[in-house]
Design an enzyme around this catalytic site. Structure first.
Site, PDB file in Angstrom:
ATOM      1  N   ASN A   1     -11.598   5.781  -1.631  1.00 33.12           N
ATOM      2  CA  ASN A   1     -11.337   4.811  -2.688  1.00 33.12           C
ATOM      3  C   ASN A   1     -11.129   3.460  -2.009  1.00 33.12           C
ATOM      4  O   ASN A   1     -10.078   3.218  -1.422  1.00 33.12           O
ATOM      5  CB  ASN A   1     -10.077   5.261  -3.450  1.00 33.12           C
ATOM      6  CG  ASN A   1      -9.654   4.253  -4.495  1.00 33.12           C
ATOM      7  OD1 ASN A   1     -10.349   3.264  -4.747  1.00 33.12           O
ATOM      8  ND2 ASN A   1      -8.501   4.502  -5.110  1.00 33.12           N
TER       9      ASN A   1
ATOM     10  N   LYS B   1     -10.834   0.610  -3.287  1.00 32.03           N
ATOM     11  CA  LYS B   1      -9.983  -0.313  -4.068  1.00 32.03           C
ATOM     12  C   LYS B   1     -10.601  -1.716  -4.084  1.00 32.03           C
ATOM     13  O   LYS B   1     -11.821  -1.844  -4.138  1.00 32.03           O
ATOM     14  CB  LYS B   1      -8.546  -0.283  -3.538  1.00 32.03           C
ATOM     15  CG  LYS B   1      -8.004   1.158  -3.496  1.00 32.03           C
ATOM     16  CD  LYS B   1      -6.531   1.253  -3.291  1.00 32.03           C
ATOM     17  CE  LYS B   1      -6.132   2.731  -3.244  1.00 32.03           C
ATOM     18  NZ  LYS B   1      -4.701   2.938  -3.113  1.00 32.03           N
TER      19      LYS B   1
ATOM     20  N   HIS C   1      -6.270   6.537 -12.023  1.00 30.44           N
ATOM     21  CA  HIS C   1      -5.546   6.268 -10.774  1.00 30.44           C
ATOM     22  C   HIS C   1      -4.209   5.608 -11.121  1.00 30.44           C
ATOM     23  O   HIS C   1      -4.131   4.839 -12.078  1.00 30.44           O
ATOM     24  CB  HIS C   1      -6.381   5.351  -9.871  1.00 30.44           C
ATOM     25  CG  HIS C   1      -5.799   5.216  -8.500  1.00 30.44           C
ATOM     26  ND1 HIS C   1      -4.733   4.396  -8.232  1.00 30.44           N
ATOM     27  CD2 HIS C   1      -6.113   5.822  -7.335  1.00 30.44           C
ATOM     28  CE1 HIS C   1      -4.425   4.506  -6.948  1.00 30.44           C
ATOM     29  NE2 HIS C   1      -5.242   5.362  -6.380  1.00 30.44           N
TER      30      HIS C   1
ATOM     31  N   GLU D   1      -2.715   3.196  -9.919  1.00 30.19           N
ATOM     32  CA  GLU D   1      -2.748   1.725  -9.980  1.00 30.19           C
ATOM     33  C   GLU D   1      -3.319   1.250 -11.308  1.00 30.19           C
ATOM     34  O   GLU D   1      -2.956   0.185 -11.803  1.00 30.19           O
ATOM     35  CB  GLU D   1      -3.539   1.185  -8.778  1.00 30.19           C
ATOM     36  CG  GLU D   1      -2.717   1.323  -7.494  1.00 30.19           C
ATOM     37  CD  GLU D   1      -3.507   1.529  -6.220  1.00 30.19           C
ATOM     38  OE1 GLU D   1      -4.717   1.241  -6.201  1.00 30.19           O
ATOM     39  OE2 GLU D   1      -2.904   1.999  -5.231  1.00 30.19           O
TER      40      GLU D   1
ATOM     41  N   GLU E   1      -2.174  12.934  -6.686  1.00 27.99           N
ATOM     42  CA  GLU E   1      -1.742  11.782  -5.894  1.00 27.99           C
ATOM     43  C   GLU E   1      -0.327  11.383  -6.294  1.00 27.99           C
ATOM     44  O   GLU E   1      -0.147  10.645  -7.268  1.00 27.99           O
ATOM     45  CB  GLU E   1      -2.677  10.591  -6.141  1.00 27.99           C
ATOM     46  CG  GLU E   1      -4.100  10.824  -5.713  1.00 27.99           C
ATOM     47  CD  GLU E   1      -4.768   9.505  -5.327  1.00 27.99           C
ATOM     48  OE1 GLU E   1      -5.302   9.447  -4.219  1.00 27.99           O
ATOM     49  OE2 GLU E   1      -4.737   8.560  -6.123  1.00 27.99           O
TER      50      GLU E   1
ATOM     51  N   GLY F   1      -0.428   4.626  -0.220  1.00 30.92           N
ATOM     52  CA  GLY F   1      -0.332   3.400   0.565  1.00 30.92           C
ATOM     53  C   GLY F   1       1.001   3.199   1.253  1.00 30.92           C
ATOM     54  O   GLY F   1       1.308   2.109   1.735  1.00 30.92           O
TER      55      GLY F   1
ATOM     56  N   SER G   1      -1.798   8.587   1.404  1.00 29.60           N
ATOM     57  CA  SER G   1      -1.546   8.437   2.837  1.00 29.60           C
ATOM     58  C   SER G   1      -2.194   9.509   3.700  1.00 29.60           C
ATOM     59  O   SER G   1      -1.629   9.929   4.715  1.00 29.60           O
ATOM     60  CB  SER G   1      -0.033   8.362   3.114  1.00 29.60           C
ATOM     61  OG  SER G   1       0.521   7.226   2.486  1.00 29.60           O
TER      62      SER G   1
HETATM   63  P1  PGA Z   1      -3.909   5.745   0.399  1.00 27.82           P
HETATM   64  O1  PGA Z   1      -4.467   5.648  -1.111  1.00 27.82           O
HETATM   65  O2  PGA Z   1      -4.730   6.748   1.125  1.00 27.82           O
HETATM   66  O3  PGA Z   1      -4.040   4.354   0.945  1.00 27.82           O
HETATM   67  O4  PGA Z   1      -2.468   6.190   0.282  1.00 27.82           O
HETATM   68  C1  PGA Z   1      -4.878   6.798  -1.794  1.00 27.82           C
HETATM   69  C2  PGA Z   1      -5.364   6.427  -3.178  1.00 27.82           C
HETATM   70  O5  PGA Z   1      -4.797   5.524  -3.804  1.00 27.82           O
HETATM   71  O6  PGA Z   1      -6.334   7.016  -3.692  1.00 27.82           O
END
Ligand code: PGA
Length: 249
Positions: free
Chosen positions: A12, A14, A95, A97, A165, A171, A210
């Site tokens: 992803n 982003k 997601h 976010e 997730e 993150g 992560s």
């Molecule tokens: P990350 O993000 O690996 O940076 O923690 C995962 C995601 O948001 O899909």
């Protein structure tokens, strides 16, 4: 891993990178990793160029969101059919976010998932608890509610994918314990099989939050973890390929 399920490592991207950087990253990933499905989800403006760069390679392309409607007066939005037309085969939906920054609730994710399926895109529905919910012992019930509100009929038979997730692991460099990941994945499998029947035994369940080369092998070895949804580490070709290479075989 779940026996018999082909693993999927999804990136992803982003809201990162220029068009040129996206194409360079795609070119570095093109040959993929034997025995593992790879997917990258670039920002909308880069999607078509990335799809062209990956033609004939081993890596598929997905989007990070779509609108629930097929067309219309929706300024700034993109339909599932447009994404398919641009070269996408998958779309990430719900997601955290999107849920946090755009107020998307389970009903919105359900409508988007139905639109994705109707357009022939494979949805990856994200679910997961906040830190407060985990501390309150609510992780499993939160995930159960998200699944029941956002996964439509037809999802399992179409090959839809679920990504667990935990919001607090995205993150942050923090991950749940291996037994906590395994417990939620087992619960997701149980919930899907109860609702959709044995076909859900082969639904791919990804872990996200992560994931990096250092922890990928341990996470991907867990039962019912059929791959990963990777944010930060998917922006570095060597790291993303190392995660794919960590899939047990
Ligand atoms: P990350 O993000 O690996 O940076 O923690 C995962 C995601 O948001 O899909």
């Amino acid at each position: 891993m779940t026996p018999g399920i082909r693993p999927l490592i999804a990136g992803n991207w982003k809201m990162h990178g220029t068009l040129r950087e996206a194409v360079q990253l795609a070119e570095a990933l093109r040959d993929g990793v034997e025995g593992v499905d790879l997917l990258v989800c670039p920002p909308f403006p880069h999607l078509h160029a990335v799809a062209v760069a990956l033609l004939g390679g081993r890596v598929a392309v997905g989007a990070q969101d779509c609108h629930a409607a097929q067309r219309g007066a929706h300024t700034g939005d993109v339909s599932a059919a447009m994404l398919r037309d641009a070269g996408a085969t998958h779309v990430i939906l719900g997601h955290s976010e999107r849920r946090t920054n755009h107020g998307e609730n389970d009903a919105a994710v359900l409508a988007k998932t139905e639109a994705a399926l109707a357009a022939g895109l494979l949805p990856i529905i994200c679910v997961g608890e906040t830190e407060a919910e985990r501390l309150a012992g609510l992780a499993e019930s939160v995930v159960e509610k998200q699944l029941s509100g956002s996964v439509p009929y037809g999802f399992v038979t179409a090959g839809g994918i679920i990504a667990y997730e935990p919001v607090w692991a995205i993150g942050t460099g923090r991950t749940p314990t291996e037994s906590d990941i395994a417990a939620i994945h087992a619960a997701i499998r149980r919930i899907l099989v109860a609702r959709f029947g044995p076909a859900a035994r082969t639904t791919r369940l990804l872990y996200g939050g992560s994931v990096k080369p250092a922890n990928a092998a341990a996470i991907l070895a867990l039962p019912e973890v059929d791959g990963a949804l990777v944010g930060g580490a998917s922006l570095v070709a060597a790291d993303f390929l190392a995660i794919a290479g960590a899939v047990p075989r």
